[in-house]
Write an enzyme that holds these catalytic residues in place. Structure first.
Site, short mmCIF file in Angstrom:
data_model
loop_
_atom_site.label_atom_id
_atom_site.label_comp_id
_atom_site.label_asym_id
_atom_site.label_seq_id
_atom_site.Cartn_x
_atom_site.Cartn_y
_atom_site.Cartn_z
N GLU A 1 52.42 80.00 37.82
CA GLU A 1 51.95 79.38 39.01
C GLU A 1 51.42 80.29 39.98
O GLU A 1 50.30 80.18 40.82
CB GLU A 1 53.16 78.64 39.86
CG GLU A 1 52.65 78.08 41.07
CD GLU A 1 53.84 77.38 41.96
OE1 GLU A 1 53.53 76.59 42.77
OE2 GLU A 1 54.89 77.52 41.49
N ASP A 2 51.99 81.53 40.18
CA ASP A 2 51.63 82.28 41.26
C ASP A 2 50.99 83.66 40.83
O ASP A 2 50.58 84.50 41.61
CB ASP A 2 52.74 82.57 42.16
CG ASP A 2 53.35 81.48 43.02
OD1 ASP A 2 52.49 80.53 42.98
OD2 ASP A 2 54.46 81.50 43.31
#
Length: 722
Positions: free
Chosen positions: A76-77
């Protein structure tokens, strides 16, 4: 931050055969992916994944779940992709990380169709591996532990989402220790004053009684030793949110709660559990109605335990939970027990439920014709245990608070349906209207056009919508009787001044009081919203100049025992009048509150005798007038009420309020608030009323709660003549 070797050691304590090299590789990979990223607190971002992994070691989870925790934010990051994670750590870990990513990006509280469809897809994926939920719960737990780094608005949003979504989810999965901490951390953000007040109460208990927990623990241990039971005993103060929730549900104060302490007895086997139960009940008195056997009847998530409440040391009530070690593991970790390791081997716990059972049932429903919105509502039925979702005969889902009844259900659909409700069928069976609804029940409301809401309904319902609709309907229904009573009040009040309650006089008074008609004025007189003094005041203000004003609210300067500068006012619960023995209660930051010596409210100040003032009425003071209340049971015959009102007027007492209750065909009860000079004046009026052949009983009322016959407030007899 926990270093890699410390994390490896945490895993090896319960799984010596873990793949330490793979955990080290995941640690290094995660640190590299998150390099240069920082949390709102200013610390390195990778601290968070490591702490999430540490939380999961507490429930002894397998290597794949620990590695997923270390990598759960990489896809996700960071620049890492699903394929990158799969190539390096295998498809199992990549699927778990991807599942956590989807769950993070999902707005769980939304009920919009597109979000419901996403939720459906996510649960389908999670039904393959429930460890996604375990990682997400640990992720949310660490985020809540560090929530103070966020700005206040975001703290509120996260805390509310946690309280509404994640805490119930943890409870549904049986992970009670995570649920308890999530609720308490959210409570600290959402209602910090309430939480602090609970902590202060606990501190006060400790200062007054010492630390009861080790003493009660020792007492239990002695009783178990005498019974030959080898067990581990522990005690604790219950978490602030748990205490607060009970206070709200039971409508009780902290001092009224019976079990703010909890104790656990962990035994070797089920035989010892029941022997321990006998030893506890033999040593202390069991509290009736507070015994539950979840061993013979386990909860759906596998929870097994004996619950009992006893009157322990110094009469303190304490809750005792008794279970085996295996039961305790399931009670604390829920479905996570399925993946737990001990000494390098996966633990086989005969009490652990199939972790896929709940989601499997959901998956089966997903294969049906449900649309996304219907599916999301059904999922909430499974997840939220503190709310009630019921179905109408047409399949419409009605959301209600816990404790709701069929009357709440009817008003939630439409006010007309609620007003005409005469009964209910719940899952096809005719049930009383006071039945508390449960999740998933189908409710059919039976109605009749001739039905109107009953006064008793107000005590049955819990929703504001139902309560307001019932009150409005009752006001409309009683309009005619209020007009009749108001006309009698107006007649008595004006005749005392030598005037007549003509239609013209009533119309004039209504205009002066900004009411639309004389009937509206009479209604307000009849239901007590307008007093007879108000009526006389707008018509003949000059005639009120010589009438003494009610002065019972401020007694400063007339009472013996007050300090210079102290002000005092009468307590509304007992309405003391001159001639009665009185005491004053000093309220911090407020004036002294005057109570009659026999007022039931004084029991609340038994432990605060330093706040009591010995007060007396002065013998030579002017005679102001004071409000007091009488409860009359009178025959339901024409002219009786008018005769009593006239009788009170003949004794030079003014009626300022009237309220009816318990209307029967032969008798009814009424509360009359009158203004009197002193106790002798009051007793003379009471004696005269008692002498009337149509009066069955007259008592002086002393209670600030409802006086109707619902058990919440009772009139008490007047004191003897001085």
């Amino acid at each position: 931050m926990i270093d890699v070797e410390s994390l490896v050691e945490l895993v090896r304590r319960y799984n010596p055969h873990s793949n330490a090299d793979l955990i080290r590789d995941a640690y290094a990979y995660g640190a590299a992916c998150h390099k240069g990223q920082f949390r709102r607190s200013g610390e390195a971002y990778f601290v968070h994944p490591v702490e999430v992994a540490a939380v999961l070691t507490e429930v002894r989870l397998d290597d794949a779940t620990i590695i997923t925790a270390l990598l759960h934010d990489t896809i996700e990051d960071t620049r890492a992709t699903y394929d990158d994670v799969a190539a390096r750590f295998g498809d199992e870990v990549a699927q778990l990380v991807d599942g956590v990513t989807k769950l993070t990006n999902l707005e769980l509280s939304s009920v919009e169709t597109e979000q419901a469809e996403n939720f459906r897809k996510l649960l389908m994926a999670m039904s393959k591996d429930l460890r996604v939920l375990l990682v997400k719960l640990a992720d949310r737990l660490h985020n809540m532990r560090t929530i103070k780094a966020l700005d206040p608005a975001k703290q509120q949003k996260k805390a509310r989402e946690t309280m509404d979504i994640y805490a119930p989810l943890a409870g549904r999965m049986g992970m009670q220790y995570i649920r308890d901490e999530l609720e308490d951390l959210s409570f600290q953000v959402l209602n910090p004053e309430a939480r602090l007040s609970i902590l202060r109460r606990f501190a006060r208990l400790r200062s007054e009684n010492g630390d009861l927990i080790p003493r009660i623990t020792d007492d239990i241990g002695i009783a178990l030793d005498a019974a030959g039971v080898d067990a581990y005993v522990s005690g604790r103060e219950k978490r602030p949110y748990s205490v607060w929730r009970k206070m709200e549900e039971k409508k009780q104060g902290f001092n009224q709660l019976s079990d703010v302490y909890g104790f656990r007895i962990i035994c070797r086997d089920e035989r010892d559990v029941y022997i321990a139960l006998g030893a506890v009940h033999q040593r202390w008195q069991a509290v009736p109605g507070r015994f539950k056997d979840y061993i013979s009847q386990p909860k759906s998530n596998g929870y097994r335990s004996i619950h009992t409440t006893v009157s322990g040391r110094d009469g303190k009530r304490v809750e005792v939970q008794i279970r085996t070690r295996e039961m305790h593991v399931v009670a604390e970790t829920g479905v996570a027990a399925h993946w737990s390791y001990k000494d390098g081997e996966k633990v086989t716990n005969r009490f652990a439920v199939d972790p896929f059972h709940w989601l499997r049932g959901i998956t089966e429903r997903l294969e049906g014709p449900e649309n996304p919105d219907e599916f999301l509502e059904n999922f909430k039925l499974e997840m939220f245990q503190d709310k009630v979702f019921c179905f109408s005969p047409k399949g419409e889902v009605i959301k209600l608070p816990k404790g709701a009844t069929p009357i709440d259900f009817a008003y939630a659909i439409h006010t007309r349906l609620g007003n005409s409700c005469v009964g209910a069928r719940i899952d096809g069976r005719r049930m009383p209207l006071w039945t508390r609804l449960r999740n998933g029940q189908q409710v059919e409301i039976l109605r009749s056009e001739g039905q109107t809401p009953q006064a008793s309904w107000e005590d049955m319902v819990v929703t504001g919508r139902a309560k307001s609709a019932i009150r409005r309907a009752l006001r409309d229904e009683h309009r005619g009787s209020h007009i009749k009573l108001g006309r009698e009040i107006a007649r008595v009040a004006l005749e005392r001044l030598g005037k007549k309650a003509t239609e013209k006089a009533l119309d004039t008074a209504a205009r002066q009081l900004l009411l639309s008609s004389a009937d509206d004025l009479l209604v307000r007189l009849g239901n007590g919203e307008t007093s007879s003094t108000d009526l006389v005041g707008v018509l003949y203000p000059e005639l009120l100049k010589d009438v003494p004003k009610p002065d019972g609210s401020e007694a400063s300067g007339r009472l013996i025992g007050l300090q210079p500068g102290q002000s005092a006012h009468n307590a509304p619960c007992c309405g003391p009048v001159p001639g009665e023995r009185i005491v004053g209660i000093m309220v911090p930051g407020k004036s002294v509150v005057i109570h009659a010596i026999d007022c039931a409210k004084l029991a609340e100040f038994d432990d605060l005798t330093e706040e009591w003032l010995d007060l007396r009425w002065p013998a030579d003071s002017p005679k102001p007038i004071y409000p007091t209340r009488l409860v009359l049971t009178m025959a339901n015959d024409a002219g009786v009420l008018g005769r009593i009102c006239t009788l009170i007027g003949e004794h030079h007492a003014n009626i300022v309020d009237l309220e009816f209750s318990d209307r029967k065909a032969d008798f009814y009860r009424i509360m009359v608030e009158i203004m009197v000079r002193d106790i002798e004046h009051l007793l003379n009026i009471q004696t005269a009323i008692e002498a009337d052949s149509d009066i069955a009983e007259v008592t002086r009322y002393r209670d600030s709660t409802s006086w109707r016959s619902n058990g919440q407030g009772k009139p008490i007899a007047s004191p003897p003549r001085p």
